[in-house]
Design an enzyme around this catalytic site. Structure first.
Site, PDB file in Angstrom:
ATOM      1  N   GLU A  60      25.038 -38.441  15.000  1.00  0.00           N
ATOM      2  CA  GLU A  60      26.156 -38.450  16.045  1.00  0.00           C
ATOM      3  C   GLU A  60      26.262 -39.946  16.283  1.00  0.00           C
ATOM      4  O   GLU A  60      27.405 -40.565  16.806  1.00  0.00           O
ATOM      5  CB  GLU A  60      25.679 -37.826  17.321  1.00  0.00           C
ATOM      6  CG  GLU A  60      25.838 -36.229  16.969  1.00  0.00           C
ATOM      7  CD  GLU A  60      24.687 -35.516  16.082  1.00  0.00           C
ATOM      8  OE1 GLU A  60      23.622 -36.416  15.835  1.00  0.00           O
ATOM      9  OE2 GLU A  60      25.023 -34.614  15.959  1.00  0.00           O
ATOM     10  N   HIS A 129      22.895 -25.897  23.550  1.00  0.00           N
ATOM     11  CA  HIS A 129      24.297 -25.592  23.520  1.00  0.00           C
ATOM     12  C   HIS A 129      25.068 -25.550  24.805  1.00  0.00           C
ATOM     13  O   HIS A 129      26.194 -24.877  24.812  1.00  0.00           O
ATOM     14  CB  HIS A 129      24.488 -24.630  22.346  1.00  0.00           C
ATOM     15  CG  HIS A 129      24.031 -24.883  20.895  1.00  0.00           C
ATOM     16  ND1 HIS A 129      22.878 -25.156  20.599  1.00  0.00           N
ATOM     17  CD2 HIS A 129      24.799 -24.934  19.801  1.00  0.00           C
ATOM     18  CE1 HIS A 129      22.590 -25.429  19.412  1.00  0.00           C
ATOM     19  NE2 HIS A 129      24.067 -25.312  18.815  1.00  0.00           N
TER      20      HIS A 129
HETATM   21  C1  TPP Z   1      21.580 -33.300  16.476  1.00  0.00           C
HETATM   22  C2  TPP Z   1      22.288 -32.210  16.141  1.00  0.00           C
HETATM   23  N1  TPP Z   1      23.763 -32.182  15.589  1.00  0.00           N
HETATM   24  C3  TPP Z   1      24.261 -31.254  15.214  1.00  0.00           C
HETATM   25  C4  TPP Z   1      23.676 -29.959  15.511  1.00  0.00           C
HETATM   26  C5  TPP Z   1      24.403 -28.800  14.960  1.00  0.00           C
HETATM   27  N2  TPP Z   1      23.832 -28.167  13.728  1.00  0.00           N
HETATM   28  C6  TPP Z   1      22.877 -27.349  13.512  1.00  0.00           C
HETATM   29  S1  TPP Z   1      22.276 -27.037  12.183  1.00  0.00           S
HETATM   30  C7  TPP Z   1      23.078 -28.386  11.511  1.00  0.00           C
HETATM   31  C8  TPP Z   1      23.054 -28.431   9.996  1.00  0.00           C
HETATM   32  C9  TPP Z   1      21.769 -28.763   9.611  1.00  0.00           C
HETATM   33  O1  TPP Z   1      21.844 -29.061   8.369  1.00  0.00           O
HETATM   34  P1  TPP Z   1      20.343 -29.272   7.649  1.00  0.00           P
HETATM   35  O2  TPP Z   1      19.338 -30.436   8.175  1.00  0.00           O
HETATM   36  O3  TPP Z   1      20.492 -29.516   6.158  1.00  0.00           O
HETATM   37  O4  TPP Z   1      19.343 -27.865   7.772  1.00  0.00           O
HETATM   38  P2  TPP Z   1      20.082 -26.575   7.378  1.00  0.00           P
HETATM   39  O5  TPP Z   1      20.796 -25.837   8.255  1.00  0.00           O
HETATM   40  O6  TPP Z   1      20.589 -26.546   5.877  1.00  0.00           O
HETATM   41  O7  TPP Z   1      18.633 -25.905   7.254  1.00  0.00           O
HETATM   42  C10 TPP Z   1      24.083 -28.696  12.303  1.00  0.00           C
HETATM   43  C11 TPP Z   1      25.148 -29.833  12.083  1.00  0.00           C
HETATM   44  C12 TPP Z   1      22.328 -29.995  15.986  1.00  0.00           C
HETATM   45  N3  TPP Z   1      21.725 -28.787  16.128  1.00  0.00           N
HETATM   46  N4  TPP Z   1      21.881 -30.942  16.226  1.00  0.00           N
END
Ligand code: TPP
Ligand code: TPP
Ligand code: MG
Ligand code: MG
Lengths: 326, 359, 326, 359
Positions: A60, A129
């Site tokens: 972000e 959220h």
């Molecule tokens: C700081 C933040 N930004 C955005 C989100 C929304 N979000 C939740 S999970 C996710 C993707 C996470 O990807 P990864 O780290 O690869 O984990 P995975 O879900 O693949 O296990 C996002 C963008 C969040 N939870 N926290």
């Protein structure tokens, strides 16, 4: 004119602004193929290509920091932060740079940036959220903070934000993203930033809110009207910064009473600023103290307890009655 | 199948000009004698200006600032590789680079003297104002580089920072985004081995800053930061790769902060003179001077002349600085937004009225 | 008792708390050999070693995030952020984790963390070194915000913060770090968090401030007394969160007038919260509107214009006179 | 002198169990048959639980959650290497690891059902609650690891996260601090190649996650994330290095998210079935089952039995979950601080009074 919800209205505004100005670009997590987790940018990458609708890495501060650079170099980035609860990592870039590049450089460099983000509770979401931290943006000199309350406003205010020469935090009430449908003109239009709107005229009490809680006020006002209890004037703040104190103060001078509603924690929320302004500008006309109906000074609870946290029409009705009985 | 190597890397170090003033001809960048003289002049001007700023600060005529003496080889060398349509996105220890970009000395004095008008770097210089929050500005460089690529400009962005900045999360986000989006940006780290009192070894366990590039699939290289030819060469190549191939690079210019961190610091609290002294011997200006003397590009008279001209420029700037009329208090409100908000109008009127009453 | 300034009082408090509790540790940029850029941690690494006085890499989010882990695991970290203007990168860790780990885990995991940071202007500093953003911390549920106004308070409040079971943002008024010397008991003591202090009793008007501006109020009060214009009651808020509205409200009920002073931008500053509380709890007793004397809604100017930005005794005197003439 | 290599690195990949179920004996970690059966049981339990959670979610009895099916080889394998006095600091896609740590299934249901009491992970499990903000929690792991080292405990911290998390600045700050302070922490990345809709190649230009360790002078290694033996082996070694030598490690478990991102996601919007299908074939549970069958550790009857016992546990948990009395509204205020502030007391009273009036 078509009947659109807020998601569709914003999508349309983005599409039209991109069409009008090739410097307008979108960036953020999942804004491309996925169309954003709320589908607000649905179809845009198909229409404008990956160069102008940019899926970013998960960062972000990076999104906002990079967008600041784009803006300095002549683009008009519209950055999406997936939820307001994930805007905190970008707070530094917003406070330390976006808000002050113009002032720092005496106008040589400017940051015409929009940061869009869904905010607020009521969507039965996971932790982080349901944040409603508009006040911590409204306190920052050099940032504008805009919050639409319905699809018509969403489209017009977003267009204005995109065309504004300064950084705007555009907070979208996730709770009513799809809850309100209304006629929205097909053609582009802007609504002025810095102007509140009198949603409903009334003579007994001024009720002030923004975002999803303008609807809460409508419900309360209808109920009070039906019960013959009060004629409520409703003000939709629209722009928290710069705040249109004139419209609010004029109303309070007329009604002599004010109730402010927000779901952010009460302490140091934006309601305090409004109350303080009324104190400074209209205290002699008050017939009862200004009341805040606000979220508690707690973390927004998870789904099971969420409904207790949110201000609702009931609590607004109670508050208004109490000002009338004062 | 079991344990098998997936990827391999090595990080190189580039040196061109030896401490004794001898160059490796095979690596010497193509610089005309006239260019070398200009490099030298800019480095001397930077040194003299830095020195004079220090005196002004001690007299209370400037505020806190960060000296650059001893690091001219690094940031002047890199900035020398920039073209006018490239951008520079600096931190706060790049006085020489700002001078090279065309920023009037008087404006720098004005800025460090606590007058925002000094940070009104003319747009056309494509040089952002000093960034005080460490590590935050590299992201702006990435965004500007993105914009240049998008607009089809054949130009690049150089962003400079200290090794301390590499510990900030924003550095990592900037590096990652630059590599993902393949934007024309060069990350230029002046590793002066200190972040205020914190030495390199407490800043990171990585043997080099350069190898931090590997985390992002980026090219990284170390260069002797007191060797202006090596720095120029590496920066020029990186900028060219950026302009033509949209390939970002991380350059580590290994140098040393021989001065206090800023005029508010006292480095004796945390490091010994014995540690500093050898680095004084590696002075980049003297090293370049030695080379120029062997090549007949400099002699005592010429050196004195360069010094005198630099001093004159500095003296002129100081005179101009002292003649500046301070900004008026109404200025506080004029640049927050393109248009003043009702609040600002009100607050400005309030202040001006209050001042009028007091007069 | 020795006469100490704020820097020395804090240094002493830290030293004593470390002596008393081996779980108390210090971390931050330059807190070790350098003793902190303001010398607040002077001598501590010599006394307690590098294991307990930790020079960290340059990473504010990292400092606070790591300190959260230390606190969860039973330590009592006191993290220093070198200037409040560099706390923004740590805002996410503070809001998303420090403030809510207890609530999230229903008390299983807690974060007894202190984040110390110098704040405020008046020190002729570079950009970002004059920030006064206490309101954006005071708005966060689960964080305590404490600001001492003199050496005695600095020592006692910091000791209380270190012993507190929850996260405390301890903001130190850089401007008066060395400007006030006073007798400070050698032995350890704590001052209660959440309690304001009546610094001076008076009958005409309540003047409220915190940090460096308690001194501004004293100057103003003295002048008004000398001029025979007003008898000012001064309240030093000490703890912005939780805010001791009882002390403030009781005073306003007595005097009927209130002036709030802070140097943070006026809009949405903590003054708004105090004004709103007075509105809610004491409006009937008011004889004139509550006034805020605050910083402008601008970036704090650099040295040349800084003095115009700061509230000073003159502007407080004017404000108080205006409430009296109302 | 000129251009010379300074440092060289290569990143290795570890595989132990082939897709066909054959192990490389030279690399096979020392696991008793009974341990292998337990591993299998936990993986199956995780799968069945995940599946049931999905159904409950679709029925509206749980909120949004992130499925783990297909990633059991990675996070169960790693968690299996933990000792009770080690810590686990998870993200949100480690259901199997949480189960292994001893967290009652019912509590997980409670949490994902929107009841904070579900996140009250008993302290003695040394397992932090789920961290929703991506990338933020690894710093907590570093702090806990620092505390363990400081306290002289011979134990380590495992912190897990997705590859998307590596783009956040906090990841970089955590890695850097872990290496600088030499704390006993293992960074365990489940690289499932997607962060919601963003594929690995848009997340970073680095060919591997593992090499990100090089930026911090840390050891990094990639492992086949669908190979539970390889994951276990690598995690065990890393944990041991952490416990005894205070050496942090970054492990990349390369796997794939065969499911939607969460129950709110529709992966068909951004990727094709053809891309997913081959990864379904690499299912970690089936792979382990194949091995066990060849070794006589599993047959049809045994497999059915494992499944039945898992289903029973899940059914019991669901029954217990449905019997839970919802939390009372007064709870909202009770855990903000150790002691309620006057504001909270007032607000709680206000709410309770309002609810009483409405009743
Ligand atoms: C700081 C933040 N930004 C955005 C989100 C929304 N979000 C939740 S999970 C996710 C993707 C996470 O990807 P990864 O780290 O690869 O984990 P995975 O879900 O693949 O296990 C996002 C963008 C969040 N939870 N926290
Ligand atoms: C975000 C942030 N944190 C702290 C500071 C205070 N500070 C100013 S310079 C500095 C050290 C910078 O070190 P480095 O990046 O190596 O640059 P150098 O000063 O050596 O040129 C620190 C800690 C700051 N300006 N910004
Ligand atoms: Mg440095
Ligand atoms: Mg992933």
């Amino acid at each position: 004119m078509a009947r659109l919800n807020i998601v569709e209205a914003i999508d349309q505004a983005l599409s039209q602004e991109m069409q009008l100005d090739s410097k307008v670009i979108i960036l953020g997590e999942d804004v491309g193929r996925d169309g954003g987790v709320f589908r607000v940018t649905d179809g845009l990458v198909q229409r404008f290509g990956e160069e102008r609708v940019i899926d970013t890495p998960l960062a972000e501060s990076g999104i906002v920091g990079m967008a600041i650079g784009m803006a300095i170099a002549g683009y008009r980035p519209v950055a999406e932060i997936q939820f307001a609860g994930f805007a905190y990592p970008a707070y530094d870039q917003l406070v330390s740079h976006a808000s002050r590049m113009r002032n720092r450089s005496r106008g040589e460099f400017t940051v015409p940036l929009v940061v869009r983000t869904p905010y607020g509770g009521g969507i039965r979401a996971l932790e982080h959220h349901s944040e409603s931290m508009e006040a911590v943006f409204a306190h920052v000199p050099g940032l504008k903070v805009v919050i639409p309350a319905d699809p018509y406003e969403a489209k017009g205010l977003l267009a204005a934000a995109v065309r504004d020469p300064d950084p705007v935090i555009f907070m979208e009430p996730a709770r009513i993203y799809r809850a309100i449908k209304m006629e929205v003109p097909e053609e582009t239009y802007t609504l002025p930033l810095g102007k509140a709107r009198v949603v409903r005229e009334g003579k007994d009490v001024t009720a002030v809110a923004w975002g999803a809680h303008v609807r809460t006020l409508r419900d309360a006002a209808q109920r009070l009207e039906a019960e013959g209890e009060a004629d409520v004037e409703i003000i939709d703040v629209r722009t928290l910064s710069p705040f249109d104190f004139e419209t609010v103060v004029a109303s309070v001078k007329k009604t002599g009473r004010a109730v402010i509603v927000h779901e952010a924690p009460r302490s140091c929320g934006f309601g305090a600023e409004i109350s303080a302004q009324i104190m400074e500008r209209a205290v002699l006309q008050l017939r009862s103290p200004v009341i805040r109906v606000a979220g508690f000074d707690t973390v927004p609870p998870l789904a099971k307890l969420e409904d207790y946290y949110q201000p609702d029409a009931d609590s607004v009705v109670e508050a208004i009655k109490s000002t009338l009985k004062f | 199948m079991p344990i098998r190597p997936l990827v391999s890397y090595s990080i190189e170090r580039v040196e061109v000009l030896s401490p004794e003033g001898v160059v490796d001809d095979s690596l010497m960048p193509g610089l005309a004698p006239e260019q070398i003289s200009r490099l030298y002049e800019y480095m001397v001007l930077t040194r003299q200006f830095d020195d004079r700023m220090f005196k002004l600060q001690r007299q209370g005529r400037l505020g806190t600032f960060a000296r650059v003496a001893g690091q001219e080889g690094a940031h002047v060398g890199a900035a020398f590789a920039l073209r006018p349509d490239d951008w520079l996105v600096p931190a706060f220890r790049e006085t020489g680079a700002l001078i090279l970009r065309g920023l009037p000395l008087v404006q720098l004095l004005q800025y460090w003297g606590g007058d925002e008008r000094g940070a009104a770097f003319p747009q056309e210089l494509r040089t952002l104002p000093v960034a005080i929050p460490v590590g935050t500005h590299m992201l702006h460089a990435v965004g500007i580089a993105w914009a240049m690529k998008q607009a089809g400009e054949q130009a690049a962005v150089l962003t400079s920072f200290g090794e301390g900045a590499t510990s900030e999360g924003d550095f990592s986000e900037a590096m990652n985004m630059a590599a993902v989006f393949k934007v024309p940006v060069v990350f230029f780290c002046q590793n002066n081995q200190y972040a205020i009192s914190v030495p390199y070894t407490k800043q990171t366990a990585s043997p080099t800053v350069a190898q931090k590039a590997l985390a992002y699939g980026m090219f990284g290289v170390q260069v002797d930061g007191n060797d202006v030819f090596a720095v120029y060469r590496v920066a020029m190549e990186a900028l060219e790769r950026a302009r033509t191939g949209h390939e970002p690079t991380l350059i580590e210019a290994l140098t040393y902060r021989v001065m206090d961190h800023t005029t508010s610091d006292d480095a004796q609290r945390y490091r010994s003179e014995e540690e500093v002294e050898p680095w004084r011997q590696r002075d980049p200006i003297e090293r370049l001077g030695r080379y120029m003397r062997t090549k007949g590009l400099l002699d005592d008279v010429g050196a004195a002349d360069v010094l005198a001209r630099a001093d004159q420029k500095v003296a002129d700037a100081v005179a101009a600085f002292e003649a500046i009329v301070p900004p008026g208090p109404e200025e506080i409100f004029n640049h927050v937004f393109a248009e003043m908000t009702p609040q600002l109008v009100e607050q400005q009127a309030e202040l001006m009225a209050r001042l009028a009453r007091r007069r």
